[in-house]
Enzyme design. Sequence first.
Site, short mmCIF file in Angstrom:
data_model
loop_
_atom_site.label_atom_id
_atom_site.label_comp_id
_atom_site.label_asym_id
_atom_site.label_seq_id
_atom_site.Cartn_x
_atom_site.Cartn_y
_atom_site.Cartn_z
N ILE A 10 0.88 -1.36 0.19
CA ILE A 10 0.26 0.20 -0.02
C ILE A 10 0.81 1.32 -0.02
CG2 ILE A 10 -1.78 1.39 1.24
CD1 ILE A 10 -2.77 -1.26 2.58
N GLY A 11 0.64 2.18 -1.06
CA GLY A 11 1.47 3.44 -1.29
C GLY A 11 0.75 4.32 -0.59
N ASN A 12 1.26 5.64 -0.93
CA ASN A 12 0.65 7.03 -0.50
C ASN A 12 -0.67 7.16 -1.22
OD1 ASN A 12 2.37 7.77 1.50
ND2 ASN A 12 3.97 8.08 -0.18
N TYR A 72 18.26 1.17 8.41
CA TYR A 72 18.03 2.41 9.27
C TYR A 72 16.57 2.32 9.55
CZ TYR A 72 17.09 4.95 4.98
OH TYR A 72 16.36 5.36 3.57
N GLY A 76 11.55 2.79 4.45
CA GLY A 76 10.48 2.34 4.11
C GLY A 76 10.23 0.91 4.07
N ASP A 78 8.40 -0.92 2.24
CA ASP A 78 8.26 -1.46 0.94
C ASP A 78 9.91 -1.65 0.35
OD1 ASP A 78 8.81 1.21 0.87
OD2 ASP A 78 7.75 1.56 -0.77
N ARG A 79 10.80 -0.59 0.69
CA ARG A 79 12.06 -0.93 0.34
C ARG A 79 12.83 -2.23 1.13
NH1 ARG A 79 15.10 4.50 1.38
NH2 ARG A 79 16.86 3.43 0.47
N ASP A 93 13.92 0.81 -7.24
CA ASP A 93 12.39 1.04 -7.21
C ASP A 93 12.15 2.42 -8.07
OD1 ASP A 93 9.64 0.88 -7.14
OD2 ASP A 93 9.82 0.37 -5.01
N SER A 96 7.59 7.36 -7.92
CA SER A 96 7.38 8.75 -7.86
C SER A 96 8.73 9.12 -7.14
CB SER A 96 6.10 8.82 -6.79
OG SER A 96 6.54 8.25 -5.47
#
Length: 211
Positions: A10-12, A72, A76, A78-79, A93, A96
């Site tokens: 789920i992205g922004n 760190y 994110g 997803d990363r 990736d 955006s």
Amino acid sequence: MKDKVLLADIGNTHFHIYNGSEVEHLSYEEAIAKYSKERLCYISVKEHLNSTIENIATWKNISPKIRLEGAYETMGVDRRALCLSHENGLFVDAGSAITVDMMEEGKYRGGFILPGLKAMLQAYASISPVLDTTLNETVSMEQLPSTTKDGISYGIIASIKALIDKHSDGKTLYFTGGDGKFLSSFFEEATYDEMLVFNGMRKVMKESEIC
């Protein structure tokens, strides 16, 4: 992982859902309408989702389970999932924003973030109306351009390519994201795979016996 569990990144603004056969890109409203009664495991870059999503009984947020050695704190999820898909390589990736991350022997070694292609084009347009143009996706990297459109296209693509080349050093290059397939075409033997994030999720789910 049990059968018939959907996976969602789920992205922004959108859901990216692996439905067992393909990856769908849906708005929040579309995803809820289509899959709210299905079993689904998701990760999300948004700390607080809207209450509708958080209260869907058949959906499970597995973001806290996506742990990556060397990552760190603010990296994110997803990363992290993307990097977990393979133990070695350079992962790009291209959405955006463009993220580039390095993995060696299952450990995260660092990375960097660039504006996405759309954002770069918007930056040029904000400088002057003369620089408001689209990307020439077939611009040559072998010679200097002689038009504004090609000059901007070359500047964007060549700068991205140079940074990735600097850190690739013989590593396998993995691309994903909306512009990933396009950018991968500028690199020899690069792999484009829209399943990378989901493969990372599946690896964690299998090891943790969740969902």
